[in-house]
Motif scaffolding. Structure first.
Motif, PDB file in Angstrom:
ATOM      1  N   ALA A  80       0.825  -1.212   0.000  1.00 13.06           N
ATOM      2  CA  ALA A  80       0.000   0.000   0.000  1.00 13.06           C
ATOM      3  C   ALA A  80       0.856   1.256   0.000  1.00 13.06           C
ATOM      4  CB  ALA A  80      -0.944  -0.011   1.199  1.00 13.06           C
ATOM      5  N   GLY A  81       1.949   1.234   0.736  1.00 14.43           N
ATOM      6  CA  GLY A  81       2.823   2.396   0.792  1.00 14.43           C
ATOM      7  C   GLY A  81       3.606   2.617  -0.489  1.00 14.43           C
ATOM      8  N   THR A  82       3.773   1.581  -1.278  1.00 14.59           N
ATOM      9  CA  THR A  82       4.517   1.656  -2.533  1.00 14.59           C
ATOM     10  C   THR A  82       3.631   2.047  -3.702  1.00 14.59           C
ATOM     11  OG1 THR A  82       5.979  -0.099  -1.726  1.00 14.59           O
ATOM     12  CG2 THR A  82       5.984   0.288  -4.097  1.00 14.59           C
ATOM     13  N   PHE A  83       2.339   1.771  -3.591  1.00 16.55           N
ATOM     14  CA  PHE A  83       1.413   1.808  -4.712  1.00 16.55           C
ATOM     15  C   PHE A  83       1.374   3.152  -5.427  1.00 16.55           C
ATOM     16  CE2 PHE A  83      -2.981   2.284  -6.372  1.00 16.55           C
ATOM     17  CZ  PHE A  83      -2.997   1.210  -7.248  1.00 16.55           C
ATOM     18  N   ALA A  84       1.498   4.248  -4.715  1.00 20.89           N
ATOM     19  CA  ALA A  84       1.392   5.565  -5.350  1.00 20.89           C
ATOM     20  C   ALA A  84       2.509   5.814  -6.353  1.00 20.89           C
ATOM     21  CB  ALA A  84       1.388   6.662  -4.290  1.00 20.89           C
ATOM     22  N   ASP A  85       3.682   5.245  -6.107  1.00 19.39           N
ATOM     23  CA  ASP A  85       4.859   5.568  -6.910  1.00 19.39           C
ATOM     24  C   ASP A  85       5.335   4.444  -7.823  1.00 19.39           C
ATOM     25  OD1 ASP A  85       5.141   8.146  -5.670  1.00 19.39           O
ATOM     26  OD2 ASP A  85       5.885   7.095  -3.899  1.00 19.39           O
ATOM     27  N   ALA A  86       4.907   3.204  -7.552  1.00 21.88           N
ATOM     28  CA  ALA A  86       5.359   2.076  -8.364  1.00 21.88           C
ATOM     29  C   ALA A  86       4.329   0.957  -8.281  1.00 21.88           C
ATOM     30  CB  ALA A  86       6.724   1.568  -7.895  1.00 21.88           C
ATOM     31  N   LEU A  87       4.283   0.119  -9.297  1.00 28.42           N
ATOM     32  CA  LEU A  87       3.423  -1.054  -9.257  1.00 28.42           C
ATOM     33  C   LEU A  87       4.067  -2.091  -8.346  1.00 28.42           C
ATOM     34  CD1 LEU A  87       1.069  -2.839 -10.245  1.00 28.42           C
ATOM     35  CD2 LEU A  87       2.519  -3.498 -12.191  1.00 28.42           C
ATOM     36  N   PRO A  88       3.452  -2.411  -7.207  1.00 31.14           N
ATOM     37  CA  PRO A  88       4.046  -3.394  -6.303  1.00 31.14           C
ATOM     38  C   PRO A  88       3.860  -4.806  -6.851  1.00 31.14           C
ATOM     39  CG  PRO A  88       2.400  -2.004  -5.189  1.00 31.14           C
ATOM     40  CD  PRO A  88       2.208  -1.846  -6.649  1.00 31.14           C
ATOM     41  N   VAL A  89       4.911  -5.602  -6.793  1.00 28.90           N
ATOM     42  CA  VAL A  89       4.847  -6.995  -7.238  1.00 28.90           C
ATOM     43  C   VAL A  89       5.349  -7.889  -6.118  1.00 28.90           C
ATOM     44  CG1 VAL A  89       5.667  -8.726  -8.887  1.00 28.90           C
ATOM     45  CG2 VAL A  89       5.144  -6.406  -9.670  1.00 28.90           C
ATOM     46  N   VAL A  90       4.526  -8.859  -5.739  1.00 29.60           N
ATOM     47  CA  VAL A  90       4.930  -9.893  -4.791  1.00 29.60           C
ATOM     48  C   VAL A  90       5.323 -11.113  -5.610  1.00 29.60           C
ATOM     49  CG1 VAL A  90       4.130 -11.447  -2.966  1.00 29.60           C
ATOM     50  CG2 VAL A  90       3.503  -9.020  -2.909  1.00 29.60           C
ATOM     51  N   GLU A  91       6.553 -11.515  -5.489  1.00 36.90           N
ATOM     52  CA  GLU A  91       7.090 -12.612  -6.300  1.00 36.90           C
ATOM     53  C   GLU A  91       6.592 -13.970  -5.801  1.00 36.90           C
ATOM     54  OE1 GLU A  91       9.284 -12.555  -8.840  1.00 36.90           O
ATOM     55  OE2 GLU A  91      10.318 -10.622  -8.781  1.00 36.90           O
ATOM     56  N   THR A  92       6.326 -14.858  -6.754  1.00 34.90           N
ATOM     57  CA  THR A  92       5.991 -16.238  -6.410  1.00 34.90           C
ATOM     58  C   THR A  92       7.192 -17.164  -6.510  1.00 34.90           C
ATOM     59  OG1 THR A  92       5.424 -16.838  -8.685  1.00 34.90           O
ATOM     60  CG2 THR A  92       3.648 -15.937  -7.296  1.00 34.90           C
ATOM     61  N   GLY A  93       8.253 -16.705  -7.162  1.00 39.25           N
ATOM     62  CA  GLY A  93       9.410 -17.562  -7.419  1.00 39.25           C
ATOM     63  C   GLY A  93       9.331 -18.275  -8.748  1.00 39.25           C
ATOM     64  N   GLU A  94       8.192 -18.161  -9.454  1.00 39.81           N
ATOM     65  CA  GLU A  94       8.048 -18.771 -10.780  1.00 39.81           C
ATOM     66  C   GLU A  94       8.470 -17.760 -11.846  1.00 39.81           C
ATOM     67  OE1 GLU A  94       7.228 -21.790 -11.632  1.00 39.81           O
ATOM     68  OE2 GLU A  94       6.569 -22.599  -9.701  1.00 39.81           O
ATOM     69  N   ARG A  95       9.532 -18.066 -12.576  1.00 33.48           N
ATOM     70  CA  ARG A  95       9.976 -17.192 -13.652  1.00 33.48           C
ATOM     71  C   ARG A  95       9.123 -17.426 -14.887  1.00 33.48           C
ATOM     72  NH1 ARG A  95      12.167 -15.349  -9.956  1.00 33.48           N
ATOM     73  NH2 ARG A  95      10.484 -13.922 -10.470  1.00 33.48           N
ATOM     74  N   ILE A  96       8.744 -16.356 -15.547  1.00 34.15           N
ATOM     75  CA  ILE A  96       7.849 -16.429 -16.697  1.00 34.15           C
ATOM     76  C   ILE A  96       8.608 -16.108 -17.975  1.00 34.15           C
ATOM     77  CG2 ILE A  96       5.748 -15.515 -17.735  1.00 34.15           C
ATOM     78  CD1 ILE A  96       4.825 -14.755 -14.892  1.00 34.15           C
ATOM     79  N   THR A  97       8.454 -16.987 -18.956  1.00 37.03           N
ATOM     80  CA  THR A  97       9.130 -16.795 -20.244  1.00 37.03           C
ATOM     81  C   THR A  97       8.143 -16.667 -21.399  1.00 37.03           C
ATOM     82  OG1 THR A  97       9.333 -19.204 -20.470  1.00 37.03           O
ATOM     83  CG2 THR A  97      11.202 -18.033 -19.482  1.00 37.03           C
ATOM     84  N   ALA A  98       6.853 -16.745 -21.128  1.00 37.30           N
ATOM     85  CA  ALA A  98       5.844 -16.699 -22.195  1.00 37.30           C
ATOM     86  C   ALA A  98       5.847 -15.329 -22.874  1.00 37.30           C
ATOM     87  CB  ALA A  98       4.464 -16.996 -21.622  1.00 37.30           C
ATOM     88  N   ALA A  99       5.730 -15.345 -24.186  1.00 38.83           N
ATOM     89  CA  ALA A  99       5.602 -14.105 -24.947  1.00 38.83           C
ATOM     90  C   ALA A  99       4.130 -13.745 -25.084  1.00 38.83           C
ATOM     91  CB  ALA A  99       6.229 -14.271 -26.327  1.00 38.83           C
ATOM     92  N   ALA A 100       3.862 -12.485 -25.339  1.00 35.62           N
ATOM     93  CA  ALA A 100       2.480 -12.035 -25.500  1.00 35.62           C
ATOM     94  C   ALA A 100       1.800 -12.843 -26.602  1.00 35.62           C
ATOM     95  CB  ALA A 100       2.448 -10.555 -25.840  1.00 35.62           C
ATOM     96  N   GLY A 101       0.657 -13.430 -26.258  1.00 37.12           N
ATOM     97  CA  GLY A 101      -0.101 -14.216 -27.223  1.00 37.12           C
ATOM     98  C   GLY A 101       0.363 -15.632 -27.414  1.00 37.12           C
ATOM     99  N   ARG A 102       1.471 -16.021 -26.744  1.00 32.81           N
ATOM    100  CA  ARG A 102       2.030 -17.361 -26.957  1.00 32.81           C
ATOM    101  C   ARG A 102       2.359 -18.011 -25.611  1.00 32.81           C
ATOM    102  NH1 ARG A 102       4.991 -14.452 -30.758  1.00 32.81           N
ATOM    103  NH2 ARG A 102       6.960 -14.784 -29.664  1.00 32.81           N
ATOM    104  N   PRO A 103       1.409 -18.727 -25.012  1.00 33.89           N
ATOM    105  CA  PRO A 103       1.691 -19.430 -23.752  1.00 33.89           C
ATOM    106  C   PRO A 103       2.810 -20.436 -23.943  1.00 33.89           C
ATOM    107  CG  PRO A 103      -0.658 -19.485 -24.290  1.00 33.89           C
ATOM    108  CD  PRO A 103       0.044 -18.961 -25.496  1.00 33.89           C
ATOM    109  N   ASP A 104       3.570 -20.678 -22.886  1.00 36.50           N
ATOM    110  CA  ASP A 104       4.608 -21.708 -22.949  1.00 36.50           C
ATOM    111  C   ASP A 104       4.594 -22.508 -21.654  1.00 36.50           C
ATOM    112  OD1 ASP A 104       5.944 -20.208 -21.009  1.00 36.50           O
ATOM    113  OD2 ASP A 104       7.581 -19.578 -22.327  1.00 36.50           O
ATOM    114  N   ALA A 105       5.637 -23.282 -21.432  1.00 36.04           N
ATOM    115  CA  ALA A 105       5.668 -24.172 -20.270  1.00 36.04           C
ATOM    116  C   ALA A 105       5.687 -23.422 -18.952  1.00 36.04           C
ATOM    117  CB  ALA A 105       6.891 -25.099 -20.362  1.00 36.04           C
ATOM    118  N   SER A 106       6.011 -22.142 -18.967  1.00 34.30           N
ATOM    119  CA  SER A 106       6.014 -21.369 -17.721  1.00 34.30           C
ATOM    120  C   SER A 106       4.634 -20.828 -17.368  1.00 34.30           C
ATOM    121  CB  SER A 106       6.999 -20.196 -17.824  1.00 34.30           C
ATOM    122  OG  SER A 106       6.511 -19.179 -18.698  1.00 34.30           O
TER     123      SER A 106
END
Length: 345
Positions: free
Chosen positions: A70-96
């Motif tokens: 909440a304190g970060t939201f005004a200045d940046a999009l806060p992201v809570v990591e799951t540990g899963e790295r994503i390699t999918a390209a827009a429009g093309r799902p992959d194994a990630s």
């Protein structure tokens, strides 16, 4: 909104190759003009930075824990990591894609269940992608119910589609029409309507919810001449609901239930199958309808659309439904927080 809500909303990344990341970025950019509640994205910070770059959007991203979102939201999009790295390209799902989507849902539910978030808001998933990865649930709703399981029993989730002008609930959901008719029962209608009535009181502040039940057949069966389900299945459900002080009426012909004057006579329309309920609301609010799951021990909303692989990464995705889902989740959570506050009763 921030003062009333206290805790941020947990927004899942959904299918990474779809428009979920696009509308998340667009919603954050409209946070001030749309008075959005603070939220954090559950996913992969590096991936969302890459999507922002592809779209040419100036969105700073901050990796955070829920407590500082909440304190970060005004200045940046806060992201809570799951540990899963994503390699999918827009429009093309992959194994990630599937592991990332599933991990985000699990983390968001854990955060709201353990008091770190006020509600879960889910971006669209691609069920076909999840099924190929071995996902065993029909969809989001059933998976959320399984995550909410306690004492060996999962709650019965109910799908409600909501906009300011209409709320609808289908008794049967994602099954073939012939199977929907076979599954329809007095008990299922009664159980569904009781959950709807309880959650309209609890989350929407409607003291005595009015439920209007559609018939299954044309003209609500025309006194049994076009089908007997109204007489044999739906009418007994309405009688049982009324005996338990649920204001249920019908069965009404579905083709006369959704004009403006009719909508003023009820708080929620109950359809017997998927399209009977969803066609009216998608006609009224195609861009800003919200999917709400009732019957869970936590609040969950979602945009009322799919992954739209064909426009992912193009900058053409409309964030209106996600914005409506975020605002409704915050409204529901704020009501719950206000009722739970000392001296509120």
């Amino acid at each position: 909104m921030r003062t009333a809500l206290m805790k941020p909303l947990a927004l899942t990344i959904g299918e990474p190759a779809g428009i979920g990341p696009d509308i998340t970025l667009a919603a954050w950019l409209q946070r001030r003009e749309r008075a959005l509640p603070p939220f954090y994205l559950v996913g992969d910070a590096g991936f969302i930075e890459g999507r922002a770059a592809r779209l040419g959007l100036d969105v700073p991203v901050a990796t955070v824990q829920p407590e500082s979102a909440a304190g970060t939201f005004a200045d940046a999009l806060p992201v809570v990591e799951t540990g899963e790295r994503i390699t999918a390209a827009a429009g093309r799902p992959d194994a990630s894609s599937a592991p990332a989507a599933i991990a985000a849902i699990r983390r968001a539910v854990a955060d709201v269940s353990e008091g770190r978030a006020a509600a879960v808001v889910t971006n669209p998933i691609a069920k076909s992608v999840l099924y190929k990865a071995g996902f065993s649930h029909p969809g989001h709703t059933e998976f959320l119910a399984e995550l909410a399981r306690s004492d060996g029993a999962a709650p019965q989730p109910v799908m409600m589609l909501w906009c300011e002008d209409l709320a609808v609930v289908p008794v049967t959901i994602h099954v073939a029409l012939r199977d929907a008719i076979a599954r329809l029962s007095t008990g299922l209608i009664v159980d569904t309507c009781r959950i709807v009535a309880d959650d309209l009181k609890r989350h929407f502040g409607i003291a005595a919810p009015r439920l209007a039940l559609a018939g299954l057949n044309p003209h609500a069966g025309e006194a049994g001449t076009i089908g007997t389900e109204e007489r044999d299945v739906i009418a007994p459900a309405i009688a049982a609901l009324r005996r338990s002080d649920v204001d249920a009426t019908g069965p009404w012909p579905a083709d006369t239930m959704f004009h403006a004057a009719a909508r003023r006579t009820y708080d929620c329309a109950i359809g017997m199958y998927h399209d009977q309920a969803l066609i009216p609301i998608k006609t009224l609010a195609f861009d800003d309808g919200v999917n709400v799951t009732l019957g869970l021990p936590f609040i969950r909303t979602s945009p009322d659309h799919g992954t739209a692989f064909d426009i992912a990464g193009s900058g053409r995705a409309n964030p209106s439904s996600l914005i409506a889902a975020l605002r409704l989740a915050a409204r529901m959570a704020a009501r719950g927080a206000a009722e739970a506050a000392p001296g509120s009763r």
